[in-house]
Design a protein around this motif. Structure first.
Motif, short mmCIF file in Angstrom:
data_model
loop_
_atom_site.label_atom_id
_atom_site.label_comp_id
_atom_site.label_asym_id
_atom_site.label_seq_id
_atom_site.Cartn_x
_atom_site.Cartn_y
_atom_site.Cartn_z
N MET A 1 2.03 8.13 4.85
CA MET A 1 1.00 8.06 3.83
C MET A 1 1.65 7.84 2.47
N VAL A 3 2.89 4.50 -0.43
CA VAL A 3 3.19 3.13 -0.78
C VAL A 3 4.69 3.06 -1.01
N GLY A 29 -2.82 0.06 -4.25
CA GLY A 29 -2.07 0.64 -3.15
C GLY A 29 -2.88 1.75 -2.52
N ILE A 30 -2.93 1.78 -1.18
CA ILE A 30 -3.71 2.84 -0.53
C ILE A 30 -2.83 3.62 0.42
N ALA A 31 -3.21 4.86 0.62
CA ALA A 31 -2.47 5.76 1.49
C ALA A 31 -3.06 5.65 2.89
N GLU A 32 -2.56 4.71 3.68
CA GLU A 32 -3.08 4.53 5.04
C GLU A 32 -1.91 4.16 5.93
N LEU A 40 -5.35 -2.37 -0.84
CA LEU A 40 -6.72 -2.84 -0.77
C LEU A 40 -6.88 -3.98 -1.77
N SER A 109 -12.36 8.20 9.19
CA SER A 109 -11.79 8.96 10.30
C SER A 109 -12.16 10.43 10.12
N VAL B 3 -0.57 10.23 -3.86
CA VAL B 3 -1.64 11.15 -3.50
C VAL B 3 -1.00 12.50 -3.25
N LYS B 28 -10.43 6.35 0.86
CA LYS B 28 -8.99 6.11 0.97
C LYS B 28 -8.26 6.63 -0.26
N GLY B 29 -7.17 7.31 -0.01
CA GLY B 29 -6.32 7.70 -1.11
C GLY B 29 -5.71 6.46 -1.75
N ILE B 30 -5.70 6.39 -3.06
CA ILE B 30 -5.13 5.23 -3.72
C ILE B 30 -4.03 5.64 -4.68
N ALA B 31 -3.12 4.70 -4.89
CA ALA B 31 -1.98 4.94 -5.76
C ALA B 31 -2.36 4.48 -7.16
#
Lengths: 318, 318
Positions: A1, A3, A29-32, A40, A109, B3, B28-31
């Motif tokens: 999780m 970037v 930037g996303i934490a996925e 995104l 989720s 995050v 979604k967590g984003i940076a």
């Protein structure tokens, strides 16, 4: 999780010039996922996820995964569809790393799946198996049963470090699994990692599966066994048989299991727990302190192994 | 850019139940930002950013910042509008942390602003100042000129550590700034941190300002001085006078500077460089090794200080 790689506006512009996706409106930037850098991207034509493949995923295997996503999306399975550039390529290079853009999927989720979520997710897995039928890509399961004993050869001391006496117990499990491992079950393309964080729901219904980077050829029922471990244990380590039966029932609404598959489930689930125990044990002891990504606790799967050792024969009735 | 806090689906559901924003479709967590946890939330009614305030931002100052964002948005300035819950509250608590939801803004920040970007951003700052006029919130600039000498009292050794002889140079700067610091300039609510990563562009035009958590009362021209440092230096440390003139011209299209403001710009820019040098120096030596957020290099602002020391008198003609 996390970037790992940052992308500048110039790099984004240069990349987008290759595509017919319109102008960028937002980019974050996303934490996925834990292995790759994900962004995104919103453009005048839609929303996309841009992934930079950082490690673990081998670049020469990416076409297998990306083509599988396209194959599944073409057959109505809700997987993110890779976007081809103007020359028809889905695999690109950004900052000297392999990169791909896929369509954005909505859905959330769940952290603690309910019985109803388990039923839905089981159905989603069966739809994955059915939609994947005929996919021409081939990839051996390099984390399958034959790999476990060799992997454990390097991890005996780590297991003892985790819990004295554990190395011998695991060795016993591995011998049993090697002997009892079923052959000849219906096989095909499996997801192999359909944990709750890789499934999206919308209004309580299965909405999408993501993160296909462990997909491979193996027994369909083994994929279910991975899910039994990932979806049907309570936080206190107890096995929720009601959730498991719901998962299997949801699956069988789309693809009924054969008697041989049902009978094999307890040993497959024991083996699937072994696979995640071993990779977590390996990551636990090989991740440097202070790394951005915290490794997952191998003890969670050690406890699941203990449950399987005691027997889950009730599953065969499901 | 990280995050810090994870939010579960249950926590999200509990939060959304307080609002009239529809059902969650994606989360979604984003940076974005370095101090807080930010999440992109898509619902059936729109898109939002949920922020959890982690540190530095004092909880009792949040109403000042959030009310300012609402004030500006009400007056047509493109700042993210805070969303009130059913009881009219914009400040909430999630995981025992202050939290707020704001409307999502499109746009992209640029890493290396062109002269045209500088002109647009200058115009954006002037619009911020004009739209903020009359905002009733008051907040002293706790990182303003009077704070620098006391801050440096603790940092002399750190400065020497960075570059031998630097402590005496900085002490000389501080004495000069204390003596030459202009009073009586037109003042009001300033952003105080309008760096390129806090400005969004769309199709080359100023589209939004974000990250209001240093906003305070101070001279408008000081806000411009912060931008001269942040937008008009090349990567090699040289000052781009063309970019600076464009920034000032863009500003003056909306709010012409007085003669006193123009004259004060060189010393204000020297002081603004001091403010960021001191806080970066402090962060550089107080951030533990291995922390998630890498502190910014104070030497970048040490080089800018040297440029200001040599004089930027040409600015007064702009």
């Amino acid at each position: 999780m996390a970037v790992y790689t940052d992308i500048s506006d110039e790099e984004l512009d240069a990349l987008l010039a290759d595509y017919d996706v319109g102008e960028a409106l937002a980019f974050k930037g996303i934490a996925e996922g834990v292995e790759n850098s994900n962004f995104l991207l919103e453009t005048t034509k839609g929303r996309f996820i841009l992934t930079l493949y950082e490690r673990r995923v081998k670049a020469d295997e990416l076409p297998y995964f990306l083509n599988l996503m396209t194959w599944l999306a073409d057959r109505g399975f809700p997987s993110a569809r890779p976007v081809a550039d103007r020359e028809g390529r889905v695999l690109k290079t950004v900052r000297e790393k392999p990169a791909a853009m896929v369509e954005f999927l909505t859905g959330l989720s769940v952290r603690r799946p309910t019985v109803a979520h388990c039923r839905e997710a089981g159905g989603g897995l069966a739809r994955f198996h059915l939609a994947g039928d005929g996919y021409p890509g081939r990839r051996a399961n390099d984390l399958g049963q034959p790999s476990w004993a060799p992997m454990f050869d390097r991890l005996g001391a780590a297991a003892e470090d985790l819990k004295p006496g554990l190395a011998a117990t695991i060795a016993g499990d591995l011998a049993m699994l090697a002997k009892a491992w079923p052959g000849g079950l219906p096989s095909g393309t499996i997801h192999a990692d359909l944990f709750p964080d890789n499934v999206f729901f919308r209004e309580g219904r299965f909405a999408a599966a993501i993160d296909f980077y462990f997909a491979c050829d193996d027994a369909y029922a083994y994929d279910l066994a991975v899910m039994l471990n990932a979806w049907c244990f309570e936080a206190d380590g107890s096995f929720n048989l009601t959730a498991a039966r719901a998962l299997l029932a949801g699956y069988q609404e789309h693809r009924p299991l054969s008697a041989a598959e049902r009978e094999a489930l307890p040993v497959l689930a024991h083996g699937a727990a072994m696979r995640f125990f071993l990779t977590r044990l390996n990551d636990w002891f090989s991740t440097p302190t202070g790394a951005l990504v915290r490794p997952k606790d191998p003890l969670e799967y050690e406890r699941k192994l203990a449950v399987h050792r005691a027997g889950l024969d009730l599953l065969a009735d499901a």
